[in-house]
Design a protein around this motif. Structure first.
Motif, mmCIF file in Angstrom:
data_model
loop_
_atom_site.group_PDB
_atom_site.id
_atom_site.type_symbol
_atom_site.label_atom_id
_atom_site.label_comp_id
_atom_site.label_asym_id
_atom_site.label_seq_id
_atom_site.Cartn_x
_atom_site.Cartn_y
_atom_site.Cartn_z
ATOM 1 N N ASP A 119 -40.165 -9.314 -36.655
ATOM 2 C CA ASP A 119 -41.042 -8.382 -35.941
ATOM 3 C C ASP A 119 -42.473 -8.673 -36.357
ATOM 4 O OD1 ASP A 119 -38.702 -7.065 -35.067
ATOM 5 O OD2 ASP A 119 -38.766 -5.651 -36.736
ATOM 6 N N LYS A 138 -41.041 -6.538 -31.284
ATOM 7 C CA LYS A 138 -39.810 -6.401 -32.073
ATOM 8 C C LYS A 138 -38.851 -7.495 -31.619
ATOM 9 C CE LYS A 138 -40.584 -2.139 -33.829
ATOM 10 N NZ LYS A 138 -40.523 -1.774 -35.209
ATOM 11 N N ASN A 139 -38.179 -8.099 -32.558
ATOM 12 C CA ASN A 139 -37.213 -9.162 -32.279
ATOM 13 C C ASN A 139 -37.902 -10.313 -31.536
ATOM 14 O OD1 ASN A 139 -34.901 -10.661 -31.940
ATOM 15 N ND2 ASN A 139 -33.725 -9.039 -30.983
ATOM 16 N N ASP A 142 -35.944 -12.981 -29.784
ATOM 17 C CA ASP A 142 -34.940 -12.476 -28.845
ATOM 18 C C ASP A 142 -33.517 -12.778 -29.312
ATOM 19 O OD1 ASP A 142 -34.344 -11.014 -26.581
ATOM 20 O OD2 ASP A 142 -34.300 -12.772 -25.274
ATOM 21 N N ASN A 144 -29.965 -11.725 -30.020
ATOM 22 C CA ASN A 144 -29.062 -10.662 -29.607
ATOM 23 C C ASN A 144 -28.001 -10.446 -30.682
ATOM 24 O OD1 ASN A 144 -26.812 -9.287 -28.153
ATOM 25 N ND2 ASN A 144 -28.287 -9.418 -26.481
ATOM 26 N N LYS A 167 -31.205 -0.658 -29.971
ATOM 27 C CA LYS A 167 -32.390 -0.632 -29.105
ATOM 28 C C LYS A 167 -33.173 -1.941 -29.140
ATOM 29 C CE LYS A 167 -36.588 2.111 -28.482
ATOM 30 N NZ LYS A 167 -37.319 3.287 -28.960
ATOM 31 N N TYR A 168 -33.351 -2.506 -30.305
ATOM 32 C CA TYR A 168 -34.182 -3.706 -30.431
ATOM 33 C C TYR A 168 -33.367 -4.989 -30.544
ATOM 34 C CZ TYR A 168 -37.930 -0.378 -31.037
ATOM 35 O OH TYR A 168 -38.820 0.635 -30.837
ATOM 36 N N ASN A 170 -32.849 -6.900 -28.188
ATOM 37 C CA ASN A 170 -33.561 -7.822 -27.306
ATOM 38 C C ASN A 170 -35.049 -7.704 -27.624
ATOM 39 O OD1 ASN A 170 -31.325 -8.749 -25.621
ATOM 40 N ND2 ASN A 170 -31.250 -6.625 -24.937
ATOM 41 N N ARG A 171 -35.791 -8.751 -27.327
ATOM 42 C CA ARG A 171 -37.236 -8.728 -27.581
ATOM 43 C C ARG A 171 -37.852 -7.518 -26.871
ATOM 44 N NH1 ARG A 171 -38.850 -13.192 -25.121
ATOM 45 N NH2 ARG A 171 -38.284 -14.471 -26.896
ATOM 46 N N THR A 172 -38.693 -6.792 -27.602
ATOM 47 C CA THR A 172 -39.377 -5.623 -27.056
ATOM 48 C C THR A 172 -40.845 -5.711 -27.426
ATOM 49 O OG1 THR A 172 -37.368 -4.307 -27.365
ATOM 50 C CG2 THR A 172 -39.415 -3.097 -27.006
ATOM 51 N N GLY A 174 -44.588 -3.691 -27.102
ATOM 52 C CA GLY A 174 -45.102 -2.357 -26.806
ATOM 53 C C GLY A 174 -46.368 -2.025 -27.551
#
Length: 181
Positions: A119, A138-139, A142, A144, A167-168, A170-172, A174
């Motif tokens: 991250d 995050k991530n 990516d 999984n 929740k994270y 997968n790449r997020t 924000g």
């Protein structure tokens, strides 16, 4: 049945420069089933015919939910801006773990492979006011992964498995705005 666990955990916090911190830890855990001659079978194992008597000897197996190795590292570097009402903080986290089994039955279909998550973040932190604006990924790569995998009971879905994906997983990307008052 009988089980045994032993291990070691090392944590650290360092400040190589006034504006740079590094923290982290590493954990090694040896968690085994010492004796469990009449252990359960998963629905998948029964479906595949691996447990003809609906019981199996789990002695010598791994305890579920416990990876042998876990690692976490975190770093933050603060760039102090003299003429601005905020400072900039650059940060990153790394967490990694060994593969982990999610069922006591030792069903290999409930094993999550080892993985690493990175991250990154950039923060605008108010010097006097209690605000923070954080742009994050995050991530980053990516990756999984599942936080739980279990075999469905045969009457519901023979040889079916359910995975809980956090929740994270997968790449997020924000932006978070926070104000403390």
């Amino acid at each position: 049945g009988e089980v045994s666990t032993q291990g070691v955990e090392i944590e650290f916090l360092a400040r190589p420069l006034d504006d740079w911190t590094i923290s982290g830890g590493v954990t090694y855990t040896d968690a085994t089933i010492d004796d469990y001659p009449n252990g359960n079978c998963s629905g998948g194992q029964r479906f595949r015919g691996e447990c003809p008597n609906n019981f199996q000897d789990l002695s010598g197996g791994d305890l579920p939910y416990i990876p042998k190795w876990k690692l976490n590292l975190s770093t933050d570097y603060t760039i102090q801006l003299e003429d601005a009402p905020f400072d900039v903080i650059l940060g990153a986290n790394l967490r990694a773990q060994d593969d982990v089994l999610y069922e006591l039955s030792q069903d290999d279909y409930t094993r999550q492979d080892a993985y690493s998550i990175v991250d990154i973040r950039t923060v605008l932190a108010g010097k006097r006011e209690g605000y923070r604006v954080t742009a994050f990924v995050k991530n980053l790569f990516d990756t999984n992964y599942a936080s739980l995998i279990y075999a469905n009971p045969a009457p519901l879905l023979a040889h079916g498995y359910i995975q809980y994906v956090p929740k994270y997983a997968n790449r997020t990307v924000g932006i978070e705005v926070r104000y403390d008052f």
